[in-house]
Design a protein around this motif. Structure first.
Motif, mmCIF file in Angstrom:
data_model
loop_
_atom_site.group_PDB
_atom_site.id
_atom_site.type_symbol
_atom_site.label_atom_id
_atom_site.label_comp_id
_atom_site.label_asym_id
_atom_site.label_seq_id
_atom_site.Cartn_x
_atom_site.Cartn_y
_atom_site.Cartn_z
ATOM 1 N N GLN A 267 0.964 -1.316 -0.045
ATOM 2 C CA GLN A 267 0.033 -0.124 0.097
ATOM 3 C C GLN A 267 0.906 1.184 0.037
ATOM 4 O O GLN A 267 1.293 1.702 1.112
ATOM 5 N N SER A 269 0.273 4.417 -1.380
ATOM 6 C CA SER A 269 -0.628 5.751 -1.306
ATOM 7 C C SER A 269 -0.475 6.176 0.055
ATOM 8 O O SER A 269 -0.149 7.181 0.350
ATOM 9 N N GLN A 270 -0.560 5.381 1.113
ATOM 10 C CA GLN A 270 -0.704 5.601 2.448
ATOM 11 C C GLN A 270 0.761 6.071 2.826
ATOM 12 O O GLN A 270 1.175 7.073 3.301
ATOM 13 N N ASP A 273 2.087 8.995 0.777
ATOM 14 C CA ASP A 273 1.206 10.385 0.757
ATOM 15 C C ASP A 273 0.696 10.799 2.103
ATOM 16 O O ASP A 273 0.486 11.747 2.236
ATOM 17 N N GLN A 274 0.582 9.869 3.098
ATOM 18 C CA GLN A 274 0.042 10.313 4.268
ATOM 19 C C GLN A 274 1.171 10.140 5.581
ATOM 20 O O GLN A 274 0.720 10.459 6.538
ATOM 21 N N GLU A 275 2.243 9.899 5.241
ATOM 22 C CA GLU A 275 3.054 9.835 6.237
ATOM 23 C C GLU A 275 4.597 10.603 5.988
ATOM 24 O O GLU A 275 4.734 10.748 4.689
ATOM 25 N N SER A 276 5.164 11.116 6.797
ATOM 26 C CA SER A 276 6.366 11.938 6.529
ATOM 27 C C SER A 276 7.453 11.059 6.498
ATOM 28 O O SER A 276 7.518 10.007 6.795
#
Lengths: 418, 428
Positions: A267, A269-270, A273-276
């Protein structure tokens, strides 16, 4: 079989996509892209090649830090036995494999390969595998894996040249007359049938994942120079078992090894795109790697190791109390006497147009893989799945176990060779 | 720490290219106009008076505490489903911005692709109506025309209106019917009371939804909060999942307007399946035992949530249950119930321990408290204390703040959490 659109892809991506498609048409397209490539020929003397099929490290190149660099292109050809394993058929298999060795140098410029056998293959014999071989039927181990490799054999083809892996595969199955200019006299047609739906492909190399950003599920934010989908270098020498360590050291299959292959989606995109970056470093290596900035953008600050000290490995439980642990520190808890148990030869894939990983590891016994995988799951740590290393980002759905016999027994071995 | 520094042009570009309703929602500030094209123009013109420019507008200099966000998010509630002992309510909205947490690091999820949904789930025990706000780790698979188009583990989240839930943004490329499969693992938290021994099996539920313009119109009905109040300490009131109550919010400045019923019309199904409990913990006076008091306070036991000691703006209730309590195993039971101020939403996935001292001597040293869900007291952290007496000091150390994602207004709170020093009162 539909070929990829040449005009929509870079040359590298196009070649990668051709390997994924496979078949004679892909080979032909690939060859016309790669005319200028000169592939070194192999040897007439099988004795000059190592007895261990998995003895690749000597033949592999090294990166600037001295780590072994895996070949760029990989194909896992799933095989189903189509005839009785008689001595005559064995001879034919051996002849076909020696044809490969004559055609291509045992190197990444040429071809590296192994042929391994499943527990299902050995089931057809009356005899039993010796105790010195640990080859159980594959199980889920963790999570919801419910597909298992139950065909007979797995041919792993690897090369830096896409047309070599394609040509070797087509030549072995009667779809191509020549291998690197050498006429194919014996192939595997009639002995093995390919299980097409289980054919798997992939690639390794700097910049490769980012080039797949146009494909489904790979976000644009994959760093340009990341060699693996999850953004960091991998395969550091100090986190890899030696070939000696993973070699069966006793019994009739001495100099063989066991191979585990699991296939998983990632996965991304998590992850991107969602994490630094700090979070990705903490989850890949350890929170201390993030705090102390030990890794760099794609792992360039690490040279030949993941910088996992005994303290960082032992800090896993304490780090869990702070909310997050790293995959590397967590899995390293399974090391024995400080030494890794697995020799990873995994590679990324976009099979099925989804970003994924074919995790291929060699170990002296399958149980070593099971122990490492259970340790990596970290159920003991009581963390939310997405903070438990990378386990929440990978979705394995298939596992297979194989015995990779020594070269002298690679052609349809019985379970109890004399 | 968190990335509030959003490139405004990027946001405008992103929302500007997404044909539709999201853009409209951001700009009009009311739900009366269904003309998307006009909305989109309005939005990019940014010429509204008090109409904020975009949905991802950050609040400037928010406090390190719970604060009033810029807008209410609307959603569609689908019919609740039963899966083994679980009941689950799927809810859908447009892609949301939220913040993920790992350790004490925070990262903002800013949807790049407005084509898709924010998928949310509430999970509870229908027998006791207890929300199950523990590490769910539920994985979601999304299928379109029989092909898997997404698979992910969900984030556990808190939002002011929704309370505890789990979910994520999922990009969807095509309009049409999507099928979703949710894998619910066995509950990882300790369960007590009527929940004891339950939720030990993995369960799977699936449902379908239509993703189309009508859906986007339905969820675009965003209500903006008066810009003067953005960032004020306070919170929106819980959304009423029954769909027939008015919305409100409460904060230190009193009530706001705009109490529209935003989603009642979207609900369908049997009446029984309308009800979705909000994850609100019981009020202070519902907890038995001896309430611990702040060591440097006035010695009065807290009477309501506002009186509770705070850490990182979490209100932390701590009570010592008698040794004959059903929760106590060996000695008395220390029950610690951290909650959001205002809405009393539980704060799962913390790590905390208790140290008990008497006359300068340590009686219990950094005893880990276990995450527990109880049908009567809800989510809490607890441990039995063999040795504890009136006059003892109990220090709660928080080694991990809640490892859950947060919606706007919660992302700056519950992060830097100092220890709390409490005293066991002499008499109560």
């Amino acid at each position: 079989m539909t070929l990829p659109d040449r005009s929509a892809l870079s040359r590298r991506d196009y070649l990668r996509a051709l390997v994924a498609v496979g078949g004679a048409t892909a080979l032909s397209a690939c060859t016309s892209e790669s005319d200028e490539v000169e592939v070194p020929t192999g040897t007439d003397d099988p004795e000059s090649l190592p007895e261990r099929q998995h003895a690749w490290n000597e033949a592999l190149s090294r990166d600037d830090d001295g780590n072994v660099s895996p070949p760029e292109h990989h194909v896992l050809v799933a095989l189903s036995l189509a005839s009785e394993p008689t001595d005559e058929v064995r001879e034919r298999v051996e002849d076909a494999l020696q044809t490969l060795e004559r055609a291509y140098e045992w190197s990444t410029e040429g071809l590296l390969f192994t042929l391994g056998y499943t527990p299902a293959y050995f089931d057809r014999f009356d005899g039993e595998l010796p105790e010195s071989v640990d080859l159980p039927e594959p199980t889920a181990i963790v999570g919801e894996v419910d597909e298992f490799d139950e065909f007979d054999a797995l041919l792993h083809l690897a090369s830096d040249h896409s047309q070599v892996v394609l040509e070797a595969e087509e030549g072995l199955f009667g779809e191509h007359d020549e291998l690197n200019g050498l006429a194919v006299e014996t192939d595997l047609t009639g002995v093995f049938e390919r299980v097409d739906e289980r054919r798997r492909t992939g690639f390794v190399g700097e910049g490769l994942p980012a080039e797949h950003a146009a494909l489904g599920g790979v976000p644009d934010s994959v760093p340009d120079d990341a060699p693996f989908f999850m953004g960091f270098r991998s395969g550091f020498d100090e986190s890899q078992a030696t070939e000696d360590r993973v070699t069966i050291d006793d019994g009739p299959f001495v100099d063989g090894t066991t191979e585990h292959v699991s296939s998983m989606r990632i996965q991304l995109s998590q992850w991107f795109d969602q994490e630094s970056h700090e979070m990705r470093v903490a989850k890949t290596f350890s929170p201390e790697h993030a705090d102390d900035e030990l890794v760099g953008e794609v792992g360039e600050k690490l040279s030949t190791s993941t910088a996992l000290t005994t303290e960082r490995i032992e800090a896993t439980e304490d780090d869990a109390r702070s909310g997050v642990v790293g995959h590397a520190q967590k899995a390293a808890r399974a090391r024995e006497d400080g030494e890794p148990l697995l020799l990873r030869r995994d590679f990324n894939t976009v099979d099925g147009d989804e970003p994924g990983l074919h995790f291929l590891s060699l170990q002296a016994e399958i149980d070593a893989f099971v122990r490492v995988r259970e340790t990596m799951e970290g159920d003991d740590l009581g963390l939310p799945s997405l903070n438990n290393g990378i386990t929440g980002y990978i979705f394995p759905d298939r596992r297979g176990n194989f015995l990779v016999p020594p070269r002298s027994l690679r052609a349809l071995p019985p379970p109890d060779p004399g | 720490m968190q990335d509030n520094d959003i490139d405004r042009r990027t946001v405008l570009a992103l929302t500007g290219t997404t044909a539709g309703t999201l853009a409209l929602a951001g700009c009009l500030g009311n739900g009366d106009d269904d003309d998307e094209n006009g909305d989109e123009d309005d939005r990019t013109d940014e010429n509204g008076d008090d109409a904020p420019a975009d949905l991802w507008e950050p609040v400037e200099d928010p406090p390190d505490a719970v604060y009033v966000p810029t807008h209410r998010e609307s959603m569609i509630m689908l019919e609740s489903l039963d899966a083994g002992e679980y009941r689950i309510a799927p809810m859908l909205s447009y892609p949301h911005s939220f913040w993920t947490v790992a350790g004490s690091d925070v990262s903002r999820e800013l949807p790049e692709d407005m084509s898709g949904v924010h998928m949310m789930f509430s999970l509870w025990d229908p027998e006791t109506d207890t929300v199950l706000p523990a590490n769910i780790g539920a994985s979601i698979e999304v299928f379109y025309e029989g092909e898997r188009v997404d698979q992910r583990d969900s984030w556990s989240m808190i939002s002011q209106e929704m309370g505890f839930h789990f979910g994520d943004n999922v990009s969807l490329e095509e309009d049409g019917t999507y099928e979703v499969e949710v894998d619910l693992p066995a509950l990882s938290a300790r369960t007590t009371g009527d929940l004891e021994g339950r939720f030990t099996d993995d369960e799977t539920v699936s449902f379908e939804f239509e993703y189309d313009q009508a859906f986007r119109d339905d969820v675009s009905d965003v209500t903006w909060i008066d810009e003067d109040e953005w960032g004020d300490r306070g919170a929106l009131e819980p959304m009423d999942h029954g769909g027939h109550d008015e919305h409100g919010e409460h904060d230190e400045h009193g009530e706001h307007g705009n109490h529209d019923d935003e989603h009642g019309e979207h609900e369908h199904g049997e009446h029984d399946h309308h009800h979705v409990p909000y994850s609100q913990l019981p009020a202070v006076d519902a907890f038995p035992g001896t309430l611990l008091v702040e060591a440097d306070g006035n010695g009065e036991p807290p009477a309501e949530t506002d009186d509770l000691p705070r850490s990182g703006d979490a209100a932390v209730l701590a009570t010592l249950l008698e040794s004959d309590s059903r929760l106590a195993e060996d000695g008395r039971y220390l029950l610690v119930s951290p909650r959001t101020p205002y809405n009393r939403v539980p704060l799962p996935e913390m790590s905390l321990n208790a140290t008990v001292e008497r006359d300068g001597e340590t009686v219990h040293d950094a005893l880990d408290l276990e995450q527990t869900v109880d049908d009567e007291y809800g989510h809490h952290y607890g441990a039995s204390l063999a040795e504890v007496e009136p006059g003892d000091t109990v220090t709660l150390e928080i080694t991990a703040p809640p490892q859950i994602a947060r919606h706007q207004g919660y992302e700056t709170a519950f992060l830097e959490m100092d220890p709390i020093e409490l005293t066991v009162p002499e008499t109560q």
